[in-house]
Write a protein that holds these residues in place. Structure first.
Motif, short mmCIF file in Angstrom:
data_model
loop_
_atom_site.label_atom_id
_atom_site.label_comp_id
_atom_site.label_asym_id
_atom_site.label_seq_id
_atom_site.Cartn_x
_atom_site.Cartn_y
_atom_site.Cartn_z
N PHE A 28 9.58 -5.10 10.24
CA PHE A 28 8.58 -4.44 9.41
C PHE A 28 8.88 -4.59 7.92
O PHE A 28 7.96 -4.77 7.12
N VAL A 29 10.16 -4.49 7.54
CA VAL A 29 10.52 -4.61 6.13
C VAL A 29 10.18 -6.00 5.60
O VAL A 29 9.80 -6.16 4.43
N HIS A 30 10.28 -7.01 6.44
CA HIS A 30 10.00 -8.39 6.01
C HIS A 30 8.55 -8.58 5.60
O HIS A 30 8.24 -9.48 4.80
N ILE A 31 7.64 -7.75 6.11
CA ILE A 31 6.22 -7.87 5.75
C ILE A 31 6.00 -7.20 4.39
O ILE A 31 6.30 -6.03 4.22
N LYS A 32 5.44 -7.94 3.46
CA LYS A 32 5.28 -7.48 2.08
C LYS A 32 3.99 -6.66 1.97
O LYS A 32 2.96 -7.15 1.51
N THR A 33 4.04 -5.42 2.36
CA THR A 33 2.85 -4.56 2.44
C THR A 33 2.70 -3.74 1.16
O THR A 33 2.85 -2.50 1.18
N ILE A 34 2.39 -4.39 0.06
CA ILE A 34 2.13 -3.70 -1.20
C ILE A 34 0.63 -3.52 -1.31
O ILE A 34 -0.11 -4.45 -1.61
N SER A 35 0.15 -2.32 -1.06
CA SER A 35 -1.29 -2.07 -1.05
C SER A 35 -1.89 -2.11 -2.45
O SER A 35 -3.12 -2.24 -2.59
N VAL B 200 -9.75 -12.21 1.62
CA VAL B 200 -8.96 -11.03 1.97
C VAL B 200 -9.67 -10.27 3.09
O VAL B 200 -10.82 -9.86 2.92
N PRO B 201 -9.04 -10.06 4.23
CA PRO B 201 -9.71 -9.32 5.32
C PRO B 201 -9.84 -7.85 4.99
O PRO B 201 -9.04 -7.31 4.20
N GLU C 160 -3.00 -9.65 -3.61
CA GLU C 160 -2.46 -10.80 -2.88
C GLU C 160 -1.71 -10.39 -1.62
O GLU C 160 -1.46 -11.24 -0.76
N CYS C 161 -1.32 -9.14 -1.51
CA CYS C 161 -0.55 -8.67 -0.35
C CYS C 161 -1.40 -7.93 0.67
O CYS C 161 -0.85 -7.38 1.64
#
Length: 615
Positions: A74-81, A123-124, A85-86
């Protein structure tokens, strides 16, 4: 009377079994309701359940590597809302959570958020996850609020390692999201997986709301929650994992939530926007009057000047003063400035005043002005209608209606004192009353036991240290359900800071604490929910299916022999009649078979002939 009966009958047909409906009585219609007639737990049952809990917690210690691999995933996914671009990564994290929950027999539903944060077609759209695990109607139902997005990492060069790669250094886990969002979500997943692997079922029913827009104000999530109110009908407790420890040694459990009152101060002099080169100096400008009124709400030290607001809050007792003294905050001033990206803090000279203003006093925040120009460059517009927006944080014993009256009276007096010639109108844009619950309730005793049994220290409980959790207050306001706030991070943990970290031992202990929370809430009394959900007590979940599969299968006796046993004065039949024995030696053609069956059928109803032939 006939017409009324027909109307009622027609309305009953429209009701769906899975939807909410109202009853004339609150009692269950089922005579043998498994919830109302639930057997009370004995000491032997409680000991057996506690042994199960210890087995689960022991298994959690054994499966540390698996949990850390999942956290790294989970940490590897760059989930910057907050970064356009993320946004693809946030959708990827929601899909990953959905797949993991489906493997644990959760029923997963995804809803798209209507409000798009960008107009880019690539972007979905963002999604919100609603998951349900139904074990049995005789168990309590817990609602968990989880989020997977993280705070932006502006200075990645200041990190020891890559913030989106989990690293373990000297027993400390580094990575963005390990202390908030992704960390609690992984702990809950590991708790569910351990219970399922050992006992194939969970001790309670679980419902989950998972999003990835938390750090930007949960854009669009509120509308989805309001449209899915039937999702919360059978919920008993709502759990949030946001609270922090009082210091490095003792956790604190808050028994209250802050409220808020958002106002819009409208000042009007006309209905359209004019050109300042033409109308400047000819009309009374609402923007100038609005600045005067907004400025009158606070003094030069930003203290609220509205009279009566502080008097409505509860006084701080000796117990709360001791908690403020025990809180470790002095050495974290610089870290807190770093999080807020400010040079100075109010009342930073004394720790008590700073914490008192943060936790135990209302505050006023100004947000902006609607109707005026706020773009780049300059413009010659002269707006004749502007709306200033501000919010007041509320504490227990304050209400939105009372605050509205105090602010309205104060602004009316200031409007008359300044002799303003524009029209003024104050309106409540949004509001939520603060929420306070008892520290001596049964479920709070259970939470206290779950925390103290893992960390070997009695947690502090307070109702005046109010955390500000807008999503928790919103769900409480919408659903009217019981809210529980569980501590997760420590004061030394760098939550949302550079080099965000948490000790590995505390991370594993949090997982075991979650297992204890499930155990303690499973012991709480269960209420029948047939008054809001039709035939709720008759529903079958994984618990009933598992119990049915474990029942020993009993082979039923043949039908004919069963009829023979029901005859009076006949116990057994060891010798068959002679005509039946002779007919059994004949050929097995169709007519003979019919005749043989019919003759034997007649003998079944003539017990005296059977006894004579047997002799």
């Amino acid at each position: 009377m006939k017409k009324i009966f027909r109307k009622e009958h027609a309305s009953e047909k429209k009701e769906d079994e899975d939807e909410e409906f109202e009853r004339s009585t609150r009692h269950c219609r089922c005579k043998h309701c498994p919830i109302i007639h639930r057997k009370k737990l004995t000491e032997i049952d409680i000991d057996r359940l506690e042994k199960k809990l210890k087995t689960v917690q022991y298994k959690i210690d054994e499966d540390v590597d698996q949990q850390l691999r999942e956290l790294a995933e989970f940490v590897h996914i760059k989930t910057i809302s907050d970064d356009v671009e993320c946004l693809k990564e946030t959708v990827k994290a929601i899909d990953l959570m959905a797949n993991k929950l489906e493997k644990l027999n959760f029923k997963v539903e995804e809803f798209q958020i209507n409000q798009r944060t960008t107009t880019c077609a690539e972007v979905p759209p963002q999604k919100v996850l609603f998951a349900t695990y139904f074990s049995s109607p005789t168990k309590n139902t817990l609602l968990l609020y989880l989020f997977l997005d993280v705070f932006p990492t502006e200075e990645e060069n200041s990190w020891f390692k890559n913030p989106f790669s989990l690293s373990d250094s000297d027993g400390i886990l580094y990575g963005r999201g390990v202390t908030a969002g992704k960390g609690p979500a992984v702990c809950w997943l590991q708790t569910f997986r351990t219970w399922k692997n050992l006992y194939h079922d969970l001790p309670v029913n679980i419902k989950i709301i998972c999003e990835a827009m938390h750090e930007v104000g949960s854009v669009g999530v509120h509308q989805i929650v309001e449209s899915r109110t039937n999702f919360f009908d059978d919920v008993d407790y709502v759990i949030f994992s946001f609270n922090s420890w009082l210091n490095d040694e003792r956790p604190v459990i808050s028994c209250s939530l802050c409220g808020w009152a958002s106002f819009g101060l409208e000042v009007r002099a006309g209905n359209k926007t004019l050109d300042s080169g033409i109308a400047g100096g000819l009309v009374y400008e609402p923007m100038t009057d609005l600045c005067h009124l907004m400025n009158s709400l606070v003094d030069d030290r930003h203290r609220v000047l509205v009279p009566g607001i502080d008097s409505m809050t509860r006084p701080i007792g000796q117990y709360e003063w001791q908690l403020l003294h025990q809180a470790e905050y002095g050495e974290y001033f610089y870290a807190y400035k770093e999080v807020l990206d400010v040079r100075r803090l109010k009342h930073e000279v004394t720790k008590i005043e700073l914490l008192r203003n943060r936790w135990c006093k209302p505050s006023l925040t100004m947000h902006g002005v609607e109707g005026c120009y706020s773009g780049h460059g300059s413009q010659c517009a002269l707006p004749l209608t502007v709306i200033g927006k501000f919010t007041i944080k509320l504490l227990p014993d304050q209400t939105v209606s009372h605050i509205h009256v105090y602010v309205q009276e104060y602004l009316n007096s200031k409007h008359a004192e300044l002799k303003l010639l524009t029209d003024m109108h104050l309106m409540v844009i949004d509001g939520c009353d603060p929420y306070l619950w008892s520290m001596e309730s049964k479920h709070m005793h259970g939470i206290r036991n779950a925390v103290s049994s893992v960390f070997r220290v009695e947690p502090k409980m307070s109702s005046l240290i109010c955390p500000c959790l807008p999503m928790a207050s919103f769900i409480r306001k919408t659903t009217k359900k019981t809210v529980i706030v569980i501590p997760f991070t420590n004061r030394a943990d760098r939550r949302m800071q550079i080099n965000e970290s948490i000790p590995k031992s505390r991370f594993i202990n949090n997982t075991k604490m979650y297992a204890g929370v499930l155990h303690e809430l499973s012991l709480m009394p269960v209420r029948c929910k047939c008054d809001v959900i039709r035939d709720y007590c008759l529903r079958r979940g994984f618990g009933e299916i598992l119990d049915h599969q474990m029942l020993p299968r009993q082979s039923a006796p043949p039908k004919k022999m069963k009829n023979l046993r029901r005859m009076t004065n006949i116990k057994t039949l060891t010798v068959l009649p002679q005509d039946y024995q002779d007919s059994n030696t004949k050929s097995n053609d169709a007519p003979t078979t019919k005749r043989r069956k019919s003759s034997f059928k007649k003998l079944l109803f003539r017990p005296t002939n059977i006894l004579k032939s047997s002799k």
